[in-house]
Design an enzyme around this catalytic site. Structure first.
Site, PDB file in Angstrom:
ATOM      1  N   SER A 168       0.831  -1.200   0.000  1.00 47.16           N
ATOM      2  CA  SER A 168       0.000   0.000   0.000  1.00 47.16           C
ATOM      3  C   SER A 168       0.870   1.256   0.000  1.00 47.16           C
ATOM      4  CB  SER A 168      -0.965  -0.047   1.194  1.00 47.16           C
ATOM      5  OG  SER A 168      -1.965   0.937   1.106  1.00 47.16           O
ATOM      6  N   ASP A 263     -10.311  -3.589  -4.905  1.00 47.01           N
ATOM      7  CA  ASP A 263      -9.454  -2.583  -4.267  1.00 47.01           C
ATOM      8  C   ASP A 263      -9.545  -1.293  -5.066  1.00 47.01           C
ATOM      9  OD1 ASP A 263      -7.437  -1.047  -3.135  1.00 47.01           O
ATOM     10  OD2 ASP A 263      -5.853  -2.526  -3.434  1.00 47.01           O
ATOM     11  N   HIS A 293      -8.049  -4.953  -0.682  1.00 46.18           N
ATOM     12  CA  HIS A 293      -6.851  -4.272  -0.208  1.00 46.18           C
ATOM     13  C   HIS A 293      -6.503  -4.804   1.184  1.00 46.18           C
ATOM     14  CE1 HIS A 293      -4.017  -0.906  -0.439  1.00 46.18           C
ATOM     15  NE2 HIS A 293      -4.152  -0.827   0.865  1.00 46.18           N
TER      16      HIS A 293
END
Length: 322
Positions: A168, A263, A293
Site C-alpha cells: 500500500s 481494491d 486491499h
C-alpha cells in the site's frame, strides 16, 4: 458502519472470495468505525492482528535498533534468517496511508519473507503524517536503504543485492525510493516489490468507482489519508508522491506488482506496471481475483495471501540468485 457488498460491478461481476466475504461480515458485525471518521491518534490505537495474520514464524534473529535518519534516529527491525550469510536484503515499508501503521503491523509478513526468500528483511519505522507531512516519509525511506547499502556488512548483508518493497503506502515508498535512487545515481537496487501500491493522487479510475465502499479500504478513507499526508495539492503532482506521474521510468530495477480485484487502488497499480513495461523495465504483474486491499497481510485466514507471499518470496529469490 461499513456497508458490505459482495459482487464487483462492471462486466465481469466476479464474486468476492468466500474467505474475504467472511472477514468483511465479521468486520461489519464488530461495527468498527471507518478510518475517515477518526482522528489519526484514534486510528493508531493498537489492535490484535493475530486472527488475520496468524502466529509469528521463527526466524534466525530479530533485532530492534535505530539508524541515522534525516530527522534523527530512526527505528528499524531487522529479521535475519538462519545461516552464515552474507545474505541479500529487502528493505520493507509498512502500509497505512502514511498516517497509521508501524513495525508490529508487518511483523508476520517480514518473518515469512525473510524465511522464504532466505533474505535479511529490514522493516522501517518512517515518520507518519500529519505530524510529518510529505516528503518526510519519502526522505526516511530513502535514508534507510542508503544506510543499508553503506553498512550492510555490519548486519551480514551483501550490499550488492538489496531490494525495496512494501504494501500500500509502503509500496509507494518503495517505488519512490527506486525513482530517487535512479535520479541520484545511488544506491544500486536490484528489485522493487510493490504490493497494491498507491501511485497517483487521484480518484478517477474504474476501480475507484467500482470499489468506493464496502471492501475494507474505501475512497473516503483514501481521501482522508492523502489529505493528512500532503501539504497541498501541488504535492500530489510530485512524482515522489505520485510515481505514476514520473516523466521517465526507464532504468529502474525489475518489479513485482501485485493488485487486488476489489481494491480502489487496483487500476493505478496496474497502470504503473504498464508504464514500467513500456519503459523497458522487466515487470511481473498479478491481479488476485476476489481479494481486497490488505489481503497480503492476512495469511492467517486467506489462502490467496499465502500464495501471494510465496510469489513475492520466489520473485526475490530469483532476483537475488542472479
Amino acid at each position: 458502519m461499513m456497508k458490505v457488498t459482495f459482487l464487483r460491478s462492471g462486466l465481469l461481476d466476479m464474486p468476492i472470495d468466500p474467505q474475504v466475504k467472511l472477514i468483511l461480515e465479521q468486520m461489519e458485525a464488530k461495527g468498527a468505525p471507518p478510518w475517515h471518521t477518526l482522528t489519526p491518534a484514534e486510528a493508531r490505537q493498537p489492535i490484535d492482528r493475530r486472527p488475520l495474520t496468524g502466529e509469528p514464524e521463527e526466524v534466525g534473529k530479530v533485532e530492534n535498533r535505530t539508524i541515522p535518519g534525516p530527522a534523527g534516529e530512526m527505528p528499524v527491525r531487522i529479521y535475519t534468517p538462519d545461516g552464515q550469510g552474507p545474505f541479500p536484503a529487502l528493505v520493507y515499508y509498512h502500509g497505512g496511508g502514511w498516517v497509521i501503521g508501524d513495525l508490529d503491523a508487518v511483523e508476520i509478513t517480514c518473518r515469512l519473507l525473510a524465511n522464504r526468500a532466505n533474505s535479511v528483511v529490514v522493516s522501517v519505522d518512517y515518520r507518519l503524517a500529519p505530524e510529518h507531512k510529505f516528503p518526510a516519509a519519502v526522505e526516511d525511506a530513502y535514508a534507510a536503504v542508503k544506510w543499508l547499502v553503506e553498512n550492510g556488512s555490519s548486519i551480514l548483508v551483501d550490499s550488492a543485492r538489496v531490494a525495496v518493497g512494501g504494501d500500500s503506502a509502503g509500496a509507494t515508498l518503495a517505488a519512490v525510493v527506486a525513482l530517487m535512487a535512479k535520479d541520484r545515481d545511488e544506491p544500486s537496487l536490484v528489485y522493487q516489490m510493490l504490493i497494491y501500491p498507491v501511485t497517483h493522487h487521484a480518484y478517477d479510475t474504474e476501480s475507484y468507482r467500482e470499489n468506493a465502499e464496502g471492501y475494507y479500504l474505501t475512497k473516503d478513507s483514501m481521501v482522508w489519508f492523502w489529505n493528512h499526508y500532503l501539504r497541498d495539492e501541488e504535492d500530489g503532482r510530485n512524482p515522489y508522491a505520485s510515481p505514476l506521474l514520473a516523466d521517465n521510468l526507464s532504468g529502474l530495477p525489475p518489479a513485482l506488482v501485485i493488485t487486488a480485484e476489489f481494491d480502489p487502488l487496483r487500476d493505478e497499480g496496474e497502470a504503473y506496471a504498464k508504464r514500467l513495461k513500456a519503459a523497458g523495465v522487466p515487470v511481473e504483474v498479478t491481479l488476485y481475483n476476489g481479494m481486497i486491499h490488505g489481503f497480503f497481510g492476512m495469511p492467517g485466514v486467506l489462502e490467496q495471501a499465502k500464495k501471494a507471499i510465496e510469489q513475492a518470496a520466489n520473485a526475490l529469490k530469483r532476483t537475488f540468485s542472479i
